[in-house]
Design a protein around this motif. Structure first.
Motif, PDB file in Angstrom:
ATOM      1  N   PRO A   6       1.046  -1.174  -0.125  1.00 29.27           N
ATOM      2  CA  PRO A   6       0.080   0.015   0.010  1.00 29.27           C
ATOM      3  C   PRO A   6       0.837   1.340  -0.005  1.00 29.27           C
ATOM      4  N   GLY A   7       0.367   1.960  -0.801  1.00 29.12           N
ATOM      5  CA  GLY A   7       1.331   3.467  -1.038  1.00 29.12           C
ATOM      6  C   GLY A   7       0.467   4.539  -0.405  1.00 29.12           C
ATOM      7  N   LYS A   8       0.587   5.782  -0.688  1.00 27.44           N
ATOM      8  CA  LYS A   8       0.031   7.009  -0.232  1.00 27.44           C
ATOM      9  C   LYS A   8      -1.282   7.254  -0.644  1.00 27.44           C
ATOM     10  N   ARG A   9      -2.211   7.464   0.440  1.00 26.90           N
ATOM     11  CA  ARG A   9      -3.566   7.695   0.181  1.00 26.90           C
ATOM     12  C   ARG A   9      -3.665   9.316  -0.192  1.00 26.90           C
ATOM     13  N   PHE A  10      -2.778   9.974   0.288  1.00 21.80           N
ATOM     14  CA  PHE A  10      -2.946  11.420  -0.071  1.00 21.80           C
ATOM     15  C   PHE A  10      -1.404  12.033   0.270  1.00 21.80           C
ATOM     16  N   PRO A  11      -1.345  13.031  -0.407  1.00 21.58           N
ATOM     17  CA  PRO A  11       0.303  13.674  -0.145  1.00 21.58           C
ATOM     18  C   PRO A  11       0.570  13.879   1.172  1.00 21.58           C
ATOM     19  N   GLY A  12       1.597  13.332   1.727  1.00 24.11           N
ATOM     20  CA  GLY A  12       2.036  13.299   3.082  1.00 24.11           C
ATOM     21  C   GLY A  12       1.819  12.238   3.823  1.00 24.11           C
ATOM     22  N   ASP A  13       1.051  11.297   3.287  1.00 26.96           N
ATOM     23  CA  ASP A  13       0.801   9.967   3.786  1.00 26.96           C
ATOM     24  C   ASP A  13       2.186   9.064   3.679  1.00 26.96           C
ATOM     25  N   ASP A  14       2.069   8.081   4.755  1.00 20.76           N
ATOM     26  CA  ASP A  14       3.194   7.206   4.771  1.00 20.76           C
ATOM     27  C   ASP A  14       2.955   6.071   3.594  1.00 20.76           C
ATOM     28  N   LYS A  15       4.286   5.483   2.950  1.00 20.76           N
ATOM     29  CA  LYS A  15       4.061   4.359   2.190  1.00 20.76           C
ATOM     30  C   LYS A  15       4.305   3.105   3.344  1.00 20.76           C
ATOM     31  N   ILE A  16       3.693   2.299   2.974  1.00 26.67           N
ATOM     32  CA  ILE A  16       3.989   1.004   3.947  1.00 26.67           C
ATOM     33  C   ILE A  16       5.580   0.483   3.845  1.00 26.67           C
ATOM     34  N   THR A  17       5.963   0.456   2.736  1.00 21.14           N
ATOM     35  CA  THR A  17       7.351   0.025   2.594  1.00 21.14           C
ATOM     36  C   THR A  17       8.049   1.022   3.472  1.00 21.14           C
ATOM     37  N   ASP A  18       8.189   2.257   3.359  1.00 19.85           N
ATOM     38  CA  ASP A  18       9.015   3.233   3.873  1.00 19.85           C
ATOM     39  C   ASP A  18       8.961   3.056   5.574  1.00 19.85           C
ATOM     40  N   LEU A  19       7.467   2.768   6.049  1.00 21.93           N
ATOM     41  CA  LEU A  19       7.234   2.158   7.249  1.00 21.93           C
ATOM     42  C   LEU A  19       8.079   1.056   7.770  1.00 21.93           C
ATOM     43  N   LEU A  20       8.044   0.098   6.878  1.00 25.71           N
ATOM     44  CA  LEU A  20       8.594  -1.267   7.281  1.00 25.71           C
ATOM     45  C   LEU A  20      10.232  -1.121   7.565  1.00 25.71           C
ATOM     46  N   TYR A  21      10.690  -0.100   6.530  1.00 29.75           N
ATOM     47  CA  TYR A  21      12.223   0.109   6.736  1.00 29.75           C
ATOM     48  C   TYR A  21      12.376   0.780   7.877  1.00 29.75           C
ATOM     49  N   ARG A  22      11.501   1.637   8.208  1.00 27.35           N
ATOM     50  CA  ARG A  22      11.818   2.340   9.393  1.00 27.35           C
ATOM     51  C   ARG A  22      11.784   1.736  10.715  1.00 27.35           C
ATOM     52  N   CYS A  23      10.765   0.691  10.752  1.00 26.16           N
ATOM     53  CA  CYS A  23      10.718  -0.375  11.814  1.00 26.16           C
ATOM     54  C   CYS A  23      11.864  -0.898  12.058  1.00 26.16           C
ATOM     55  N   GLN A  24      12.393  -1.347  10.786  1.00 30.23           N
ATOM     56  CA  GLN A  24      13.784  -2.257  10.967  1.00 30.23           C
ATOM     57  C   GLN A  24      15.010  -1.590  11.397  1.00 30.23           C
ATOM     58  N   ALA A  25      15.061  -0.304  11.026  1.00 34.70           N
ATOM     59  CA  ALA A  25      16.065   0.805  11.291  1.00 34.70           C
ATOM     60  C   ALA A  25      16.174   1.077  12.777  1.00 34.70           C
ATOM     61  N   LEU A  26      14.923   1.171  13.275  1.00 35.28           N
ATOM     62  CA  LEU A  26      14.620   1.580  14.442  1.00 35.28           C
ATOM     63  C   LEU A  26      15.361   0.509  15.752  1.00 35.28           C
ATOM     64  N   ARG A  27      14.601  -0.652  15.135  1.00 37.87           N
ATOM     65  CA  ARG A  27      15.171  -1.712  15.831  1.00 37.87           C
ATOM     66  C   ARG A  27      16.505  -2.042  15.886  1.00 37.87           C
ATOM     67  N   ALA A  28      17.305  -1.745  14.516  1.00 37.07           N
ATOM     68  CA  ALA A  28      18.768  -2.012  14.794  1.00 37.07           C
ATOM     69  C   ALA A  28      19.274  -0.761  15.602  1.00 37.07           C
ATOM     70  N   GLN A  29      18.787   0.349  15.680  1.00 42.96           N
ATOM     71  CA  GLN A  29      19.503   1.358  16.572  1.00 42.96           C
ATOM     72  C   GLN A  29      18.998   0.991  18.192  1.00 42.96           C
ATOM     73  N   GLY A  30      18.359  -0.145  18.551  1.00 41.79           N
ATOM     74  CA  GLY A  30      17.789  -0.502  19.778  1.00 41.79           C
ATOM     75  C   GLY A  30      16.655   0.473  20.172  1.00 41.79           C
ATOM     76  N   LEU A  31      16.091   1.203  19.251  1.00 39.00           N
ATOM     77  CA  LEU A  31      15.020   2.207  19.566  1.00 39.00           C
ATOM     78  C   LEU A  31      13.537   1.317  19.390  1.00 39.00           C
ATOM     79  N   SER A  32      12.531   2.039  20.032  1.00 37.95           N
ATOM     80  CA  SER A  32      11.184   1.313  19.778  1.00 37.95           C
ATOM     81  C   SER A  32      10.573   1.599  18.529  1.00 37.95           C
ATOM     82  N   PHE A  33       9.935   0.666  17.901  1.00 40.02           N
ATOM     83  CA  PHE A  33       9.269   0.700  16.764  1.00 40.02           C
ATOM     84  C   PHE A  33       7.800   0.542  16.615  1.00 40.02           C
ATOM     85  N   ASP A  34       7.430   0.508  18.001  1.00 37.28           N
ATOM     86  CA  ASP A  34       5.861   0.293  18.232  1.00 37.28           C
ATOM     87  C   ASP A  34       4.868   1.088  17.353  1.00 37.28           C
ATOM     88  N   ALA A  35       5.318   2.553  17.531  1.00 42.22           N
ATOM     89  CA  ALA A  35       4.447   3.433  16.834  1.00 42.22           C
ATOM     90  C   ALA A  35       4.218   3.277  15.537  1.00 42.22           C
TER      91      ALA A  35
END
Ligand code: ASP
Length: 437
Positions: free
Chosen positions: A39-68
């Motif tokens: 799933p991509g953006k529904r409107f300008p400024g929305d998040d792409k699911i792929t970007d969010l998934l990369y973000r979760c992985q990167a946050l985890r790698a830095q020892g940070l919470s990816f809950d949100a």
């Protein structure tokens, strides 16, 4: 007839978009193999699911919470499922993905889950089989796409009468998930079209086809009805973009046309990309198919009296470029001149050495360096048959008071390249467009 259809992220960004996609697929029983993006953006400024998934992985790698971020992902998928009234249980899969990220999975695995879950949802919604991309798309252990191993999987695909396949990823020999570069679902679509020997590869996006030039420069630019693979290659090389560049090769080789269509305007005729041999008289009579351009070039012009008798001059010049790790985009030449057109990015930190080597090994009489140059390519297979194309193009540039700093034409006569100062770039593109549109 068999059709492979690929839907991009904005075509599958919400339950409402899924409904449009279903209507499109059900309108034509030949649409048998469906490749999806996340799933991509529904409107300008929305998040792409792929970007969010990369973000979760990167946050985890830095020892940070990816809950949100993960909560947003889960809500998007559950929202689509519930919006469609599907009974499919995806909660267990979502928990499993979450645990894999928590355990420190790779960026490729995390990113691939967007396509995976979207394909699960769409297959349930359409009543088509789900066929995981790991069953088809193979990568070597060094991460490069394995054409031969993938070709051997054709039978796995065609054993399914109808299937939904996640785009963007496949698996390495060692079993690990590997993705293509961003936008890579287009490549999966092209591979599936080839494996299934489809008659056409439909690529559904959110634009009504490929425009004759950049709409940021010419807002009313017309859609190109038909473009050949070679024309498209020239145009995308010069910056025009609709599809992932690597998605052209599998279908081009198999001589399968690509039809670029708009999910939000399915009646629009879109753009057909066809093998050159399928071009009709209409395309051959059209002098210019499209105009694309890029800024950020430097032109180095060397002059030397009697250059054409200096055996090995070009050879030495090429050697200098190769040694310095620089490739020249173009090398227009005259009787006593050779110019090198080089992308500025390739010159960073290398200009001084390059200049030094040229002076020592080629001993030119003069060297002129012009930076801040933009290149504009006017492309069309019909150019070769239509006299006066260059005259019309340069008349248009001169009427717009644009000075052409460099002119080059490919030997296949499908392309006129003009180098202009960057500040004249937009004006030049618009002038050429108005002359030929
Ligand atoms: N979802 C991936 C990306 O955003 C691949 C694709 O959409 O083609 O790059």
């Amino acid at each position: 007839m068999i059709k492979t259809v690929k839907f991009g992220g904005s075509s599958l960004a919400s339950a409402e978009q899924f409904r449009k996609v279903k209507a499109i697929i059900e309108r034509d029983a030949d649409r048998r193999y469906v490749v999806v993006s996340a799933p991509g953006k529904r409107f300008p400024g929305d998040d792409k699911i792929t970007d969010l998934l990369y973000r979760c992985q990167a946050l985890r790698a830095q020892g940070l919470s990816f809950d949100a971020a993960y909560k947003t992902i889960a809500e998007r998928f559950i929202g689509i499922r519930d919006g469609l009234g599907l009974k499919l249980c995806i909660e267990a899969e979502l928990d499993e993905i979450r645990s894999r990220i928590e355990a420190g999975t790779t960026p490729d695995f995390a990113a691939s889950r967007g396509e995976y879950l979207n394909a699960k949802l769409l297959s349930a919604y359409l009543g088509f089989d789900f066929l995981d991309a790991t069953e088809l798309i193979r990568f070597r252990d060094d991460g490069t796409f394995d054409d031969d191993a993938t070709a051997l999987r054709a039978g796995v695909l065609t054993a399914h009468e109808r299937a939904v396949i996640p785009g963007f990823y496949g698996r390495r020999r060692n079993g690990m998930i590997r993705t293509f570069s961003r936008g890579g679902s287009d490549i999966t679509g092209a591979i599936v079209a080839k494996l299934s020997a489809s008659d056409v590869y439909e690529n559904w996006t959110d634009v009504s086809g490929f425009l004759m030039t950049d709409p940021r420069i010419v807002p009313d630019a017309k859609v190109i009805e038909t473009v050949t693979y070679s024309e498209l290659r020239e145009l995308s090389y010069m910056g025009a973009s609709v599809l992932h560049e690597d998605s052209i090769f599998p279908v081009r080789k198999a001589r399968i046309p690509i039809h670029v269509l708009n999910t939000n305007d399915p009646e629009a005729s879109g753009t057909m990309i066809v093998p050159d041999s399928m071009a009709t008289d209409k395309e051959h009579q059209r002098p210019i198919t499209g105009i694309a351009g890029r800024r950020g070039y430097t032109v180095i012009t060397l002059t030397k009296d009697n250059l054409h008798n200096d055996l090995g001059f070009a050879y030495r010049l090429m050697g200098i470029l190769a040694r310095n790790g620089i490739s020249a985009e173009r090398m227009p030449s005259g009787i006593d001149t050779i110019s090198l057109v080089i992308d500025d990015k390739r010159l960073i930190g290398r200009m001084d050495q390059l200049y030094h080597d040229i002076m020592v090994e080629c001993s030119p009489d003069t060297v002129e360096i012009a930076s801040c140059i933009a290149l504009i390519a006017s492309v069309g297979i019909g150019m070769v048959r239509n006299p006066g194309v260059a005259a019309k193009l340069f008349t248009a540039l001169s009427a717009a008071e644009v000075n052409a700093r460099l002119i080059d034409q490919d030997s296949n006569e499908m392309n006129i390249i003009v180098g202009v100062e960057q500040r004249d770039f937009e004006r030049a593109v618009e002038a050429i467009y108005r002359a030929f549109a």
